[in-house]
Design a protein around this motif. Structure first.
Motif, PDB file in Angstrom:
ATOM      1  N   GLY A 326       0.740  -1.337   0.057  1.00 43.82           N
ATOM      2  CA  GLY A 326       0.176   0.137  -0.165  1.00 43.82           C
ATOM      3  C   GLY A 326       0.941   1.094  -0.004  1.00 43.82           C
ATOM      4  O   GLY A 326       2.011   1.202  -0.037  1.00 43.82           O
ATOM      5  N   ALA A 327       0.429   2.333  -0.039  1.00 43.99           N
ATOM      6  CA  ALA A 327       1.074   3.655  -0.162  1.00 43.99           C
ATOM      7  C   ALA A 327       0.925   4.558   1.018  1.00 43.99           C
ATOM      8  O   ALA A 327       0.208   4.488   1.769  1.00 43.99           O
ATOM      9  CB  ALA A 327       0.668   4.507  -1.391  1.00 43.99           C
ATOM     10  N   ILE A 328       2.240   5.004   1.365  1.00 43.29           N
ATOM     11  CA  ILE A 328       2.354   6.084   2.085  1.00 43.29           C
ATOM     12  C   ILE A 328       1.907   7.442   1.430  1.00 43.29           C
ATOM     13  O   ILE A 328       2.535   7.639   0.346  1.00 43.29           O
ATOM     14  CB  ILE A 328       3.708   6.340   2.906  1.00 43.29           C
ATOM     15  N   ASP A 329       1.043   8.107   1.805  1.00 41.38           N
ATOM     16  CA  ASP A 329       0.462   9.335   1.133  1.00 41.38           C
ATOM     17  C   ASP A 329       0.033  10.375   2.183  1.00 41.38           C
ATOM     18  O   ASP A 329      -0.748  10.308   2.618  1.00 41.38           O
ATOM     19  CB  ASP A 329      -0.579   8.856   0.167  1.00 41.38           C
ATOM     20  N   GLN A 330       1.055  11.362   1.983  1.00 44.55           N
ATOM     21  CA  GLN A 330       0.914  12.212   3.093  1.00 44.55           C
ATOM     22  C   GLN A 330       0.753  13.955   2.814  1.00 44.55           C
ATOM     23  O   GLN A 330       1.790  14.087   2.079  1.00 44.55           O
ATOM     24  CB  GLN A 330       2.032  12.291   4.484  1.00 44.55           C
ATOM     25  N   ILE A 331       0.394  14.501   3.547  1.00 46.20           N
ATOM     26  CA  ILE A 331       0.144  16.196   2.784  1.00 46.20           C
ATOM     27  C   ILE A 331       0.817  16.766   4.515  1.00 46.20           C
ATOM     28  O   ILE A 331       0.713  16.392   5.457  1.00 46.20           O
ATOM     29  CB  ILE A 331      -0.954  16.720   2.894  1.00 46.20           C
ATOM     30  N   VAL A 332       1.791  17.775   4.519  1.00 44.46           N
ATOM     31  CA  VAL A 332       2.212  18.420   5.535  1.00 44.46           C
ATOM     32  C   VAL A 332       1.396  19.616   5.793  1.00 44.46           C
ATOM     33  O   VAL A 332       0.679  20.464   5.016  1.00 44.46           O
ATOM     34  CB  VAL A 332       3.352  19.090   5.025  1.00 44.46           C
ATOM     35  N   ARG A 333       1.039  19.795   7.208  1.00 45.43           N
ATOM     36  CA  ARG A 333       0.088  20.653   7.594  1.00 45.43           C
ATOM     37  C   ARG A 333       0.825  21.573   8.876  1.00 45.43           C
ATOM     38  O   ARG A 333       1.477  20.937   9.268  1.00 45.43           O
ATOM     39  CB  ARG A 333      -1.161  20.128   8.287  1.00 45.43           C
ATOM     40  N   ARG A 334       0.269  22.783   8.883  1.00 51.32           N
ATOM     41  CA  ARG A 334       0.804  23.516  10.049  1.00 51.32           C
ATOM     42  C   ARG A 334       0.378  23.172  11.381  1.00 51.32           C
ATOM     43  O   ARG A 334      -1.086  22.814  11.540  1.00 51.32           O
ATOM     44  CB  ARG A 334       0.363  24.919   9.773  1.00 51.32           C
ATOM     45  N   HIS A 335       0.961  22.952  12.272  1.00 49.34           N
ATOM     46  CA  HIS A 335       0.596  22.653  13.658  1.00 49.34           C
ATOM     47  C   HIS A 335       0.153  24.021  14.305  1.00 49.34           C
ATOM     48  O   HIS A 335       0.890  25.033  14.402  1.00 49.34           O
ATOM     49  CB  HIS A 335       1.875  22.098  14.791  1.00 49.34           C
ATOM     50  N   HIS A 336      -0.900  23.718  15.017  1.00 51.03           N
ATOM     51  CA  HIS A 336      -1.546  24.899  15.848  1.00 51.03           C
ATOM     52  C   HIS A 336      -1.735  24.750  17.285  1.00 51.03           C
ATOM     53  O   HIS A 336      -2.191  23.607  17.669  1.00 51.03           O
ATOM     54  CB  HIS A 336      -2.891  25.437  15.268  1.00 51.03           C
ATOM     55  N   ALA A 337      -0.875  25.325  17.928  1.00 48.08           N
ATOM     56  CA  ALA A 337      -0.729  24.947  19.320  1.00 48.08           C
ATOM     57  C   ALA A 337      -2.024  25.492  20.236  1.00 48.08           C
ATOM     58  O   ALA A 337      -2.994  25.999  19.729  1.00 48.08           O
ATOM     59  CB  ALA A 337       0.554  25.639  20.026  1.00 48.08           C
TER      60      ALA A 337
END
Lengths: 337, 337
Positions: A326-337
């Motif tokens: 299967g595929a690793i498929d990831q989007i980068v998102r900003r962390h909001h503390a």
């Protein structure tokens, strides 16, 4: 046999997955989680294999398998030790950092102790506080071991590999130089990694699995474009048996230990770093390596590291073109503390 | 509340221990293992505290508690991150290695990712392959956290400390220089650590626990002789809240994460490294530090590292002289493959 951990609590719900990744059946009659299976593999392993055969024959209830329902096969693990078996990658990245590589790196494996307490799921976003940290992916092959005694030989160690999977070892490139300069290795520069939806037993890999190496191309896409397709069996200086033996020199390793290959990287036929995919080369499975090649060829890097919203996909297909893990498929998102 | 994990399977059998360490009662009515309690602390914590009160009142069945029946409180953990909060120790050990210490070490915590897959029990032998590796003990204070969000502040982090214990962070001194020179931090040079028989909630420590620091002497004996008694609350440059916040800068930490203080070390009143216990000083809780002082004072180290058969004991007593955590008491043995 192929195994996955569906999203459920901290440790997931173990399922046996069909070879073609379309159907699954609950492993609960045998064991609830993958760690529990690894804790007692001599008993659970054969029973899970029976279940896989029954799934294959349609003789157990099954349901549609969706990769996006998965956590990493071990959502948290007791150990994640990442080698740098593709010494070519280390040499290139060091070249770009202007740091010399000692010749011993070709004979003595480099390995770091990674954080294993909370892995990302293969389709989870990569949530991080700052683009300026230099967010990068790293495509790797990883294995999960049984209990490994201290002082194991590489040959013995190969026989203790229970499962194989892919890894996205997320790295924060701009934190690395200062952190490594402190002398204690990576910490903040290595946030949570992600593993492929499915982990497979070595026998599922057929002749592609030989002497602790997996000889198939690992493909990376960056924002939907092909980025790299190096063969994981080529230029792997240290096989997984050697990496495990290195880790177990002064201590035993507990069942469920994950050992990584480091970023897969192939030299070009002329011994150089090769070309990007866009120029007909094999490309790279991390941005840092492409940037290094750009620096070597053009004097400066032109491909930026990942920005919020950027996507990476890592996958490996068998000789007939079927996705193995299967595929690793990831989007980068900003962390909001 | 005081908790211990009696020897049983891979994760032990959780018991609540009386304040004076003489009696225990099974935690099983609440939860089977310490990790399970930490996974659901808001529910399990208060119930275990109730059990502790019932044990105190004699209103639950109890049995004699023996420290030698214990595993480490977490026999295996998902994370072990060890700081170097006593910067004095780092400065001294570097001085002996002839390596300069950057001034940033006084403001930016040093921390390494340790192996957490199989800790030694507090009375288990330290089994290692080779005396020539330079076997040393390191006395530390360690805390176990609840779930910690990414980007936590030091103040918030202090409130997420659930348990406190002692640690023997076994180190192989002669493997460290070459391993650190490779740039990826410790691996083979840090074999399995051991923790105290009992882990305690911060409220058990009374006024000795203030703002993430434990202000009591940590005592070390080497082969039955007093070796060190530095106060863990003195010269701790970074409190545990700061260490946890450092670890959580780019990733969350899962409940059950263990954070270590690094080797406890006090400066002398003149700012120097002080004297051995045998000369009326506070001494040291690792051999390396005593060797450093010998090198500084006499030009060469005279205390050898641990040999097979050597014993180390680490303990901390409260103001009235009672052992808080029980004792780590270990003998070094040769590993036979």
């Amino acid at each position: 046999m192929k195994l996955a951990s569906l999203k459920h609590g901290r440790d997931g719900r173990l399922v046996v997955v069909s070879r073609d990744l379309t159907r699954a059946t609950d492993a609960f009659p045998v064991v609830a989680t993958l760690q529990q299976a690894l804790d007692d593999w001599s008993r659970a392993g054969p029973r899970l294999a029976d279940l896989a055969e029954q799934l294959d024959h349609g003789s157990v209830p099954s349901f549609r398998f969706h990769e996006h329902d998965c956590m990493s096969p071990l959502p948290r693990a007791y150990q994640w030790a990442d080698g740098s078996a593709y010494v070519n990658h280390v040499a290139l990245v060091r070249q770009a950092r202007g740091v010399e590589m000692p010749p011993s790196f070709w004979t003595d494996p480099l390995m770091y102790q990674g954080g294993s307490d909370s892995f990302l799921g293969p389709r989870d976003p990569i949530v991080l506080p700052d683009e300026a940290h230099g967010i990068d992916f790293e495509g790797e092959v990883a294995v999960i071991t049984d209990d490994v005694p201290m002082g194991v030989t590489p040959e013995e160690a190969r026989g203790l590999i229970r499962l194989v999977m892919l890894c996205n070892d997320v790295s924060l490139r701009n934190l690395i130089p200062a952190e490594l300069a402190k002398g204690f290795g990576f910490f903040q520069s290595k946030p949570a990694s992600a593993f492929s939806p499915v982990a497979v037993t070595p026998d599922e890999l057929g002749p592609a699995w030989t002497e602790g190496r997996l000889s198939l191309p690992l493909t990376a896409w960056f924002n939907g474009e092909p980025f790299g397709k190096p063969n994981a069996g080529i230029d792997m200086t240290f096989d997984f048996g050697t990496l495990i033996a290195h880790a177990a020199r002064t201590r035993p390793l507990v069942a469920g230990t994950i050992i990584g290959s480091g970023t897969v990287s192939n030299r070009d036929s002329d011994g150089g770093p090769g070309l990007p995919v866009s120029e007909g080369g094999l490309g790279y499975v991390c941005i840092a390596e492409q940037r290094t090649v750009e620096t070597i060829r053009a004097g400066k890097a032109s491909t930026p590291f990942m920005r919020f919203g950027d996507a990476v996909r890592l996958e490996m297909r068998d000789a007939r073109g079927h996705s193995i893990f299967g595929a690793i498929d990831q989007i980068v998102r900003r962390h909001h503390a």
